[in-house]
Scaffold this motif. Structure first.
Motif, PDB file in Angstrom:
ATOM      1  N   GLY A   1      13.728 -36.411 -37.461  1.00 18.40           N
ATOM      2  CA  GLY A   1      12.680 -36.979 -36.628  1.00 18.40           C
ATOM      3  C   GLY A   1      11.344 -37.065 -37.335  1.00 18.40           C
ATOM      4  O   GLY A   1      10.495 -37.877 -36.987  1.00 18.40           O
ATOM      5  N   VAL A   2      11.137 -36.233 -38.347  1.00 21.62           N
ATOM      6  CA  VAL A   2       9.909 -36.262 -39.136  1.00 21.62           C
ATOM      7  C   VAL A   2      10.098 -37.108 -40.394  1.00 21.62           C
ATOM      8  O   VAL A   2       9.223 -37.897 -40.763  1.00 21.62           O
ATOM      9  CB  VAL A   2       9.477 -34.828 -39.516  1.00 21.62           C
ATOM     10  CG1 VAL A   2       8.289 -34.840 -40.450  1.00 21.62           C
ATOM     11  CG2 VAL A   2       9.185 -34.016 -38.276  1.00 21.62           C
ATOM     12  N   ALA A  19      19.295 -38.403 -40.256  1.00 19.26           N
ATOM     13  CA  ALA A  19      20.084 -37.404 -39.526  1.00 19.26           C
ATOM     14  C   ALA A  19      21.422 -37.151 -40.194  1.00 19.26           C
ATOM     15  O   ALA A  19      22.005 -36.075 -40.031  1.00 19.26           O
ATOM     16  CB  ALA A  19      20.286 -37.847 -38.086  1.00 19.26           C
ATOM     17  N   SER A  72      19.039 -32.156 -40.598  1.00 18.42           N
ATOM     18  CA  SER A  72      19.230 -31.839 -39.178  1.00 18.42           C
ATOM     19  C   SER A  72      18.442 -32.850 -38.342  1.00 18.42           C
ATOM     20  O   SER A  72      17.504 -33.470 -38.838  1.00 18.42           O
ATOM     21  CB  SER A  72      18.749 -30.413 -38.891  1.00 18.42           C
ATOM     22  OG  SER A  72      17.342 -30.338 -39.013  1.00 18.42           O
ATOM     23  N   PRO A  73      18.796 -33.022 -37.078  1.00 17.71           N
ATOM     24  CA  PRO A  73      18.085 -33.989 -36.233  1.00 17.71           C
ATOM     25  C   PRO A  73      16.587 -33.701 -36.110  1.00 17.71           C
ATOM     26  O   PRO A  73      15.788 -34.617 -36.006  1.00 17.71           O
ATOM     27  CB  PRO A  73      18.780 -33.872 -34.876  1.00 17.71           C
ATOM     28  CG  PRO A  73      20.137 -33.354 -35.192  1.00 17.71           C
ATOM     29  CD  PRO A  73      19.972 -32.471 -36.390  1.00 17.71           C
ATOM     30  N   GLU A  74      16.196 -32.433 -36.110  1.00 18.94           N
ATOM     31  CA  GLU A  74      14.770 -32.093 -36.009  1.00 18.94           C
ATOM     32  C   GLU A  74      14.013 -32.567 -37.245  1.00 18.94           C
ATOM     33  O   GLU A  74      12.914 -33.109 -37.147  1.00 18.94           O
ATOM     34  CB  GLU A  74      14.589 -30.577 -35.833  1.00 18.94           C
ATOM     35  CG  GLU A  74      15.126 -30.041 -34.528  1.00 18.94           C
ATOM     36  CD  GLU A  74      16.626 -29.759 -34.577  1.00 18.94           C
ATOM     37  OE1 GLU A  74      17.190 -29.625 -35.695  1.00 18.94           O
ATOM     38  OE2 GLU A  74      17.230 -29.695 -33.501  1.00 18.94           O
ATOM     39  N   ILE A  75      14.598 -32.345 -38.409  1.00 18.69           N
ATOM     40  CA  ILE A  75      13.951 -32.769 -39.659  1.00 18.69           C
ATOM     41  C   ILE A  75      14.002 -34.291 -39.780  1.00 18.69           C
ATOM     42  O   ILE A  75      13.050 -34.915 -40.256  1.00 18.69           O
ATOM     43  CB  ILE A  75      14.615 -32.081 -40.868  1.00 18.69           C
ATOM     44  CG1 ILE A  75      14.333 -30.582 -40.805  1.00 18.69           C
ATOM     45  CG2 ILE A  75      14.121 -32.665 -42.175  1.00 18.69           C
ATOM     46  CD1 ILE A  75      15.021 -29.775 -41.871  1.00 18.69           C
ATOM     47  N   VAL A  91      15.542 -42.755 -38.814  1.00 16.67           N
ATOM     48  CA  VAL A  91      15.840 -41.436 -38.266  1.00 16.67           C
ATOM     49  C   VAL A  91      17.350 -41.223 -38.220  1.00 16.67           C
ATOM     50  O   VAL A  91      17.845 -40.137 -38.555  1.00 16.67           O
ATOM     51  CB  VAL A  91      15.206 -41.264 -36.862  1.00 16.67           C
ATOM     52  CG1 VAL A  91      15.737 -40.035 -36.155  1.00 16.67           C
ATOM     53  CG2 VAL A  91      13.693 -41.190 -36.980  1.00 16.67           C
TER      54      VAL A  91
END
Length: 140
Positions: A28-29, A19, A23-26, A15
């Protein structure tokens, strides 16, 4: 006072690396699925060494299929593994489960399928209550 050191797992590292690119949201997946992909590729390469595949194209098709299968089955299998084992974090299980699923290969997956079918054939236990109980006062 220094903060306590948190244990580092491969998913957190993936992750953090993702990052840097997303982006941090993407991230995370993408991070957990990158771990699953790498583990599945490792296990698939191991299981393909046991098979007689027809050249590079056959090996590529086999690896693509086994990696896709591992991508689909790893998260539910890891959820089950963490549910039935005490103190085993989900992030620690993703990589090894992906390696195990893809390392089984077609012969191992066939044996697991037969085992699951055998479990399904066990005698059914009748339910405690009937599905539609008759209303009180009826003569059924």
């Amino acid at each position: 006072m220094a903060a306590p050191v948190q244990p580092l797992d491969i998913v957190s590292v993936a992750v953090a690396i993702a990052a840097a690119a997303f982006s941090p949201e993407i991230a995370g997946v993408v991070g957990p699925y990158a771990v699953i992909f790498i583990g599945a590729l490792l296990g698939g390469a191991w299981s393909s060494s046991r098979l007689e595949l027809s050249g590079r194209w056959g090996t590529l098709k086999y690896l693509a299929g086994i990696v896709i299968l591992a991508l689909l089955l790893t998260v539910p299998a890891a959820e089950l593994a963490t549910r039935y084992s005490e103190g085993l974090p989900f992030n620690y299980v993703l990589g090894p489960v992906a390696v195990l699923i893809s390392a089984l290969g077609p012969d191992g997956l066939r044996k697991c399928g037969r085992w699951l079918l055998r479990l399904k054939r066990l005698p059914d236990v009748p339910p405690l209550d009937p599905p539609n109980p008759p209303p009180p006062g009826s003569d059924r």
